[in-house]
Design a protein around this motif. Structure first.
Motif, mmCIF file in Angstrom:
data_model
loop_
_atom_site.group_PDB
_atom_site.id
_atom_site.type_symbol
_atom_site.label_atom_id
_atom_site.label_comp_id
_atom_site.label_asym_id
_atom_site.label_seq_id
_atom_site.Cartn_x
_atom_site.Cartn_y
_atom_site.Cartn_z
ATOM 1 N N ALA A 17 3.158 -73.885 -48.206
ATOM 2 C CA ALA A 17 1.747 -74.253 -48.137
ATOM 3 C C ALA A 17 0.874 -73.029 -47.887
ATOM 4 C CB ALA A 17 1.524 -75.297 -47.046
ATOM 5 N N SER A 18 1.345 -72.122 -47.061
ATOM 6 C CA SER A 18 0.594 -70.904 -46.768
ATOM 7 C C SER A 18 0.480 -70.021 -48.003
ATOM 8 C CB SER A 18 1.268 -70.128 -45.634
ATOM 9 O OG SER A 18 1.295 -70.898 -44.460
ATOM 10 N N THR A 19 1.571 -69.891 -48.742
ATOM 11 C CA THR A 19 1.565 -69.087 -49.971
ATOM 12 C C THR A 19 0.621 -69.700 -50.987
ATOM 13 O OG1 THR A 19 3.830 -68.349 -49.580
ATOM 14 C CG2 THR A 19 3.011 -68.173 -51.826
ATOM 15 N N GLU A 20 0.703 -70.997 -51.179
ATOM 16 C CA GLU A 20 -0.153 -71.656 -52.168
ATOM 17 C C GLU A 20 -1.627 -71.560 -51.773
ATOM 18 O OE1 GLU A 20 -1.427 -73.406 -55.529
ATOM 19 O OE2 GLU A 20 0.546 -72.595 -55.108
ATOM 20 N N ALA A 21 -1.940 -71.750 -50.513
ATOM 21 C CA ALA A 21 -3.329 -71.650 -50.060
ATOM 22 C C ALA A 21 -3.862 -70.231 -50.234
ATOM 23 C CB ALA A 21 -3.440 -72.093 -48.599
ATOM 24 N N GLY A 22 -3.030 -69.235 -49.993
ATOM 25 C CA GLY A 22 -3.441 -67.845 -50.210
ATOM 26 C C GLY A 22 -3.720 -67.564 -51.683
ATOM 27 N N ARG A 23 -2.885 -68.125 -52.554
ATOM 28 C CA ARG A 23 -3.106 -67.966 -53.998
ATOM 29 C C ARG A 23 -4.421 -68.619 -54.432
ATOM 30 N NH1 ARG A 23 2.888 -69.723 -55.443
ATOM 31 N NH2 ARG A 23 3.940 -67.717 -55.186
ATOM 32 N N VAL A 24 -4.691 -69.785 -53.878
ATOM 33 C CA VAL A 24 -5.940 -70.484 -54.203
ATOM 34 C C VAL A 24 -7.134 -69.655 -53.728
ATOM 35 C CG1 VAL A 24 -7.331 -72.528 -53.648
ATOM 36 C CG2 VAL A 24 -4.921 -72.781 -54.270
ATOM 37 N N ALA A 25 -7.037 -69.092 -52.541
ATOM 38 C CA ALA A 25 -8.122 -68.247 -52.023
ATOM 39 C C ALA A 25 -8.333 -67.048 -52.936
ATOM 40 C CB ALA A 25 -7.808 -67.789 -50.597
ATOM 41 N N ARG A 26 -7.243 -66.443 -53.402
ATOM 42 C CA ARG A 26 -7.326 -65.306 -54.324
ATOM 43 C C ARG A 26 -8.057 -65.709 -55.601
ATOM 44 N NH1 ARG A 26 -5.278 -60.585 -55.257
ATOM 45 N NH2 ARG A 26 -4.940 -59.880 -57.378
ATOM 46 N N ALA A 27 -7.679 -66.844 -56.158
ATOM 47 C CA ALA A 27 -8.322 -67.331 -57.387
ATOM 48 C C ALA A 27 -9.805 -67.612 -57.145
ATOM 49 C CB ALA A 27 -7.615 -68.588 -57.882
ATOM 50 N N ASN A 28 -10.122 -68.167 -55.999
ATOM 51 C CA ASN A 28 -11.528 -68.451 -55.680
ATOM 52 C C ASN A 28 -12.337 -67.167 -55.540
ATOM 53 O OD1 ASN A 28 -11.105 -71.206 -55.714
ATOM 54 N ND2 ASN A 28 -10.823 -71.365 -53.508
ATOM 55 N N LEU A 29 -11.753 -66.156 -54.922
ATOM 56 C CA LEU A 29 -12.446 -64.871 -54.797
ATOM 57 C C LEU A 29 -12.698 -64.274 -56.184
ATOM 58 C CD1 LEU A 29 -10.580 -63.311 -51.747
ATOM 59 C CD2 LEU A 29 -12.992 -63.968 -51.831
ATOM 60 N N LYS A 30 -11.681 -64.314 -57.037
ATOM 61 C CA LYS A 30 -11.832 -63.761 -58.380
ATOM 62 C C LYS A 30 -12.879 -64.545 -59.176
ATOM 63 C CE LYS A 30 -8.236 -62.021 -60.474
ATOM 64 N NZ LYS A 30 -6.914 -61.886 -61.105
ATOM 65 N N ALA A 31 -12.937 -65.853 -58.976
ATOM 66 C CA ALA A 31 -13.903 -66.695 -59.683
ATOM 67 C C ALA A 31 -15.341 -66.373 -59.277
ATOM 68 C CB ALA A 31 -13.602 -68.173 -59.432
ATOM 69 N N THR A 32 -15.507 -65.817 -58.095
ATOM 70 C CA THR A 32 -16.844 -65.447 -57.629
ATOM 71 C C THR A 32 -17.090 -63.954 -57.801
ATOM 72 O OG1 THR A 32 -16.086 -65.195 -55.344
ATOM 73 C CG2 THR A 32 -16.974 -67.353 -55.973
ATOM 74 N N ALA A 33 -16.294 -63.326 -58.668
ATOM 75 C CA ALA A 33 -16.432 -61.902 -59.010
ATOM 76 C C ALA A 33 -16.209 -60.979 -57.814
ATOM 77 C CB ALA A 33 -17.775 -61.626 -59.674
ATOM 78 N N LYS A 34 -15.393 -61.411 -56.875
ATOM 79 C CA LYS A 34 -15.023 -60.565 -55.737
ATOM 80 C C LYS A 34 -13.596 -60.087 -55.939
ATOM 81 C CE LYS A 34 -18.060 -62.835 -52.470
ATOM 82 N NZ LYS A 34 -18.159 -63.691 -51.297
ATOM 83 N N THR A 35 -13.321 -58.889 -55.502
ATOM 84 C CA THR A 35 -11.983 -58.334 -55.609
ATOM 85 C C THR A 35 -11.168 -58.765 -54.393
ATOM 86 O OG1 THR A 35 -12.850 -56.414 -56.766
ATOM 87 C CG2 THR A 35 -10.646 -56.205 -55.818
ATOM 88 N N PRO A 36 -10.062 -59.489 -54.638
ATOM 89 C CA PRO A 36 -9.223 -59.876 -53.505
ATOM 90 C C PRO A 36 -8.575 -58.640 -52.879
ATOM 91 C CG PRO A 36 -8.749 -61.230 -55.425
ATOM 92 C CD PRO A 36 -9.604 -60.088 -55.885
ATOM 93 N N GLY A 37 -8.906 -58.382 -51.655
ATOM 94 C CA GLY A 37 -8.351 -57.263 -50.904
ATOM 95 C C GLY A 37 -8.275 -57.679 -49.444
ATOM 96 N N GLU A 38 -7.853 -56.763 -48.611
ATOM 97 C CA GLU A 38 -7.677 -57.118 -47.201
ATOM 98 C C GLU A 38 -8.971 -57.612 -46.559
ATOM 99 O OE1 GLU A 38 -5.301 -54.773 -44.612
ATOM 100 O OE2 GLU A 38 -4.051 -54.074 -46.257
ATOM 101 N N GLU A 39 -10.074 -56.949 -46.834
ATOM 102 C CA GLU A 39 -11.348 -57.349 -46.209
ATOM 103 C C GLU A 39 -11.847 -58.685 -46.732
ATOM 104 O OE1 GLU A 39 -14.324 -54.304 -46.273
ATOM 105 O OE2 GLU A 39 -12.968 -52.820 -45.428
ATOM 106 N N THR A 40 -11.839 -58.860 -48.062
ATOM 107 C CA THR A 40 -12.353 -60.121 -48.617
ATOM 108 C C THR A 40 -11.434 -61.290 -48.284
ATOM 109 O OG1 THR A 40 -11.365 -59.573 -50.763
ATOM 110 C CG2 THR A 40 -13.713 -59.093 -50.482
ATOM 111 N N CYS A 41 -10.128 -61.044 -48.285
ATOM 112 C CA CYS A 41 -9.201 -62.121 -47.923
ATOM 113 C C CYS A 41 -9.330 -62.480 -46.439
ATOM 114 C CB CYS A 41 -7.771 -61.733 -48.278
ATOM 115 S SG CYS A 41 -7.442 -61.759 -50.062
#
Length: 71
Positions: A17-41
């Motif tokens: 569940a943690s892995t899947e939620a992290g992947r979803v967060a990554r996709a959401n960041l990318k969808a909002t034109a943000k680069t998934p990195g330590e700070e944005t995550c």
């Protein structure tokens, strides 16, 4: 009292569940034109409600959010 197999299954479910939620967060960041990195995550993690965070493992979630190669 839970059996050893039940405990293992519960731990694996939390990890998955943690892995899947992290992947979803990554996709959401990318969808909002943000680069998934330590700070944005970390900011995305901080924006989760305590009830959303409670069942998740922070380190696993962050790894899945930051690293696109997370299996």
């Amino acid at each position: 009292m839970p059996t050893s197999d039940q405990i293992k299954a519960s731990a694996q479910a939390r990890l998955d569940a943690s892995t899947e939620a992290g992947r979803v967060a990554r996709a959401n960041l990318k969808a909002t034109a943000k680069t998934p990195g330590e700070e944005t995550c970390q900011a995305a993690w901080d924006n989760l409600l305590p009830t959303e965070r409670r069942p998740l493992l922070h380190g696993t979630w962050m790894q899945a959010c930051v690293d696109p190669t997370t299996p």
